[in-house]
Design a protein around this motif. Structure first.
Motif, PDB file in Angstrom:
ATOM      1  N   TYR A  29       0.841  -1.066   0.232  1.00 45.67           N
ATOM      2  CA  TYR A  29       0.162   0.137   0.069  1.00 45.67           C
ATOM      3  C   TYR A  29       1.195   1.147  -0.150  1.00 45.67           C
ATOM      4  N   ALA A  30       1.991   1.380   1.335  1.00 45.38           N
ATOM      5  CA  ALA A  30       3.194   2.516   0.868  1.00 45.38           C
ATOM      6  C   ALA A  30       3.730   2.523  -1.131  1.00 45.38           C
ATOM      7  N   ALA A  31       3.527   1.465  -1.565  1.00 49.76           N
ATOM      8  CA  ALA A  31       4.230   1.147  -2.370  1.00 49.76           C
ATOM      9  C   ALA A  31       3.324   1.750  -3.722  1.00 49.76           C
ATOM     10  N   TYR A  32       1.838   1.990  -3.571  1.00 44.23           N
ATOM     11  CA  TYR A  32       0.982   2.130  -4.211  1.00 44.23           C
ATOM     12  C   TYR A  32       0.737   3.708  -4.493  1.00 44.23           C
ATOM     13  N   GLY A  33       0.952   4.146  -2.267  1.00 48.63           N
ATOM     14  CA  GLY A  33       1.154   5.453  -2.335  1.00 48.63           C
ATOM     15  C   GLY A  33       1.975   5.963  -3.335  1.00 48.63           C
ATOM     16  N   GLY A  34       3.188   5.817  -3.207  1.00 50.16           N
ATOM     17  CA  GLY A  34       4.424   6.667  -4.156  1.00 50.16           C
ATOM     18  C   GLY A  34       4.162   6.839  -5.001  1.00 50.16           C
ATOM     19  N   ILE A  35       3.752   5.437  -5.711  1.00 57.67           N
ATOM     20  CA  ILE A  35       2.919   5.676  -7.268  1.00 57.67           C
ATOM     21  C   ILE A  35       2.561   6.337  -7.827  1.00 57.67           C
ATOM     22  N   TYR A  36       1.214   6.256  -7.082  1.00 53.54           N
ATOM     23  CA  TYR A  36       0.771   6.981  -7.380  1.00 53.54           C
ATOM     24  C   TYR A  36       0.489   8.913  -7.794  1.00 53.54           C
ATOM     25  N   VAL A  37       1.717   9.382  -6.804  1.00 56.87           N
ATOM     26  CA  VAL A  37       1.895  10.436  -6.216  1.00 56.87           C
ATOM     27  C   VAL A  37       3.034  10.863  -7.655  1.00 56.87           C
ATOM     28  N   LEU A  38       3.391  10.066  -8.239  1.00 52.33           N
ATOM     29  CA  LEU A  38       4.909   9.869  -9.617  1.00 52.33           C
ATOM     30  C   LEU A  38       4.056   9.896 -10.279  1.00 52.33           C
ATOM     31  N   GLY A  39       2.749   9.088 -10.290  1.00 53.71           N
ATOM     32  CA  GLY A  39       1.994   9.007 -11.405  1.00 53.71           C
ATOM     33  C   GLY A  39       1.241  10.046 -12.358  1.00 53.71           C
ATOM     34  N   ALA A  40       0.409  10.781 -11.001  1.00 56.33           N
ATOM     35  CA  ALA A  40      -0.001  12.326 -10.551  1.00 56.33           C
ATOM     36  C   ALA A  40       0.785  12.972 -10.597  1.00 56.33           C
ATOM     37  N   VAL A  41       1.949  13.408 -10.876  1.00 54.90           N
ATOM     38  CA  VAL A  41       2.485  14.128 -11.545  1.00 54.90           C
ATOM     39  C   VAL A  41       3.019  14.001 -13.391  1.00 54.90           C
ATOM     40  N   LEU A  42       3.287  12.678 -13.458  1.00 54.90           N
ATOM     41  CA  LEU A  42       2.891  12.465 -15.091  1.00 54.90           C
ATOM     42  C   LEU A  42       2.423  12.436 -15.280  1.00 54.90           C
ATOM     43  N   ARG A  54      10.268  22.585  -9.432  1.00 55.76           N
ATOM     44  CA  ARG A  54      11.558  21.762  -9.319  1.00 55.76           C
ATOM     45  C   ARG A  54      10.941  21.344  -7.499  1.00 55.76           C
ATOM     46  N   PHE A  55       9.820  22.431  -7.224  1.00 63.24           N
ATOM     47  CA  PHE A  55       8.803  21.270  -5.917  1.00 63.24           C
ATOM     48  C   PHE A  55       8.040  19.827  -5.754  1.00 63.24           C
ATOM     49  N   ASP A  56       7.389  20.030  -7.069  1.00 55.48           N
ATOM     50  CA  ASP A  56       6.399  18.809  -7.752  1.00 55.48           C
ATOM     51  C   ASP A  56       7.486  17.364  -7.947  1.00 55.48           C
ATOM     52  N   LEU A  57       8.568  17.443  -8.525  1.00 55.46           N
ATOM     53  CA  LEU A  57       9.760  16.941  -8.977  1.00 55.46           C
ATOM     54  C   LEU A  57      10.416  16.202  -7.606  1.00 55.46           C
ATOM     55  N   ILE A  58      10.905  17.799  -6.474  1.00 53.60           N
ATOM     56  CA  ILE A  58      11.049  17.405  -6.086  1.00 53.60           C
ATOM     57  C   ILE A  58      10.224  15.959  -4.425  1.00 53.60           C
ATOM     58  N   GLY A  59       9.060  16.510  -4.328  1.00 57.00           N
ATOM     59  CA  GLY A  59       8.276  16.312  -3.974  1.00 57.00           C
ATOM     60  C   GLY A  59       8.018  14.323  -4.054  1.00 57.00           C
ATOM     61  N   ALA A  60       7.702  14.345  -5.552  1.00 59.51           N
ATOM     62  CA  ALA A  60       7.441  13.119  -6.154  1.00 59.51           C
ATOM     63  C   ALA A  60       8.346  12.217  -6.036  1.00 59.51           C
ATOM     64  N   GLY A  61      10.411  12.824  -6.430  1.00 58.40           N
ATOM     65  CA  GLY A  61      11.493  11.854  -5.958  1.00 58.40           C
ATOM     66  C   GLY A  61      11.335  11.164  -4.140  1.00 58.40           C
ATOM     67  N   LEU A  62      10.531  12.520  -3.325  1.00 51.76           N
ATOM     68  CA  LEU A  62      11.094  11.970  -1.517  1.00 51.76           C
ATOM     69  C   LEU A  62       9.315  10.951  -1.498  1.00 51.76           C
ATOM     70  N   CYS A  63       8.690  10.590  -2.360  1.00 53.54           N
ATOM     71  CA  CYS A  63       7.350   8.946  -2.094  1.00 53.54           C
ATOM     72  C   CYS A  63       8.228   8.358  -3.016  1.00 53.54           C
ATOM     73  N   VAL A  64       8.729   8.305  -3.507  1.00 55.71           N
ATOM     74  CA  VAL A  64       9.235   7.072  -4.517  1.00 55.71           C
ATOM     75  C   VAL A  64      10.716   6.928  -3.754  1.00 55.71           C
ATOM     76  N   GLY A  65      11.581   7.951  -3.101  1.00 55.28           N
ATOM     77  CA  GLY A  65      11.704   7.712  -2.747  1.00 55.28           C
ATOM     78  C   GLY A  65      11.608   6.498  -1.293  1.00 55.28           C
ATOM     79  N   GLY A  66      10.780   7.023  -0.441  1.00 52.84           N
ATOM     80  CA  GLY A  66      10.056   6.392   0.761  1.00 52.84           C
ATOM     81  C   GLY A  66       9.751   5.099   0.433  1.00 52.84           C
ATOM     82  N   CYS A  67       9.096   5.211  -0.552  1.00 50.81           N
ATOM     83  CA  CYS A  67       8.801   3.741  -1.094  1.00 50.81           C
ATOM     84  C   CYS A  67      10.062   2.544  -0.981  1.00 50.81           C
ATOM     85  N   ALA A  68      11.501   3.444  -1.541  1.00 51.43           N
ATOM     86  CA  ALA A  68      12.014   1.774  -2.035  1.00 51.43           C
ATOM     87  C   ALA A  68      12.550   1.490  -0.427  1.00 51.43           C
ATOM     88  N   VAL A  69      12.392   2.835   0.797  1.00 55.93           N
ATOM     89  CA  VAL A  69      13.121   2.450   1.581  1.00 55.93           C
ATOM     90  C   VAL A  69      11.919   1.491   2.115  1.00 55.93           C
TER      91      VAL A  69
END
Length: 75
Positions: A29-42, A54-69
């Motif tokens: 579910y956490a991975a889904y959330g991060g991918i959802y944010v990235l998908g919304a930006v894309l 840059r804030f959109d990209l940084i935020g999406a990167g943080l979400c995907v990075g959090g998913c990876a962790v």
């Protein structure tokens, strides 16, 4: 046009999530959330023409990075 594939994707996600163990479901579910944010930006960028700042990209990167962790952290 996008309603049926979107509903099918959500049903498939819910079904797959129900097949996993409880600990794995939280991580999925956490991975889904991060991918959802990235998908919304894309989506906003490619379909709606809203170029992310840059804030959109940084935020999406943080979400995907959090998913990876969450997904790949040692257990």
């Amino acid at each position: 046009m996008w309603l049926a594939p979107g509903i099918a994707a959500l049903i498939a996600f819910a079904w797959l999530l129900a097949q996993s163990d409880t600990g794995g479901a939280g991580r999925a579910y956490a991975a889904y959330g991060g991918i959802y944010v990235l998908g919304a930006v894309l989506w906003g960028w490619t379909v709606e023409g809203m170029v992310p700042d840059r804030f959109d990209l940084i935020g999406a990167g943080l979400c995907v990075g959090g998913c990876a962790v969450i997904l790949f952290g040692p257990r």
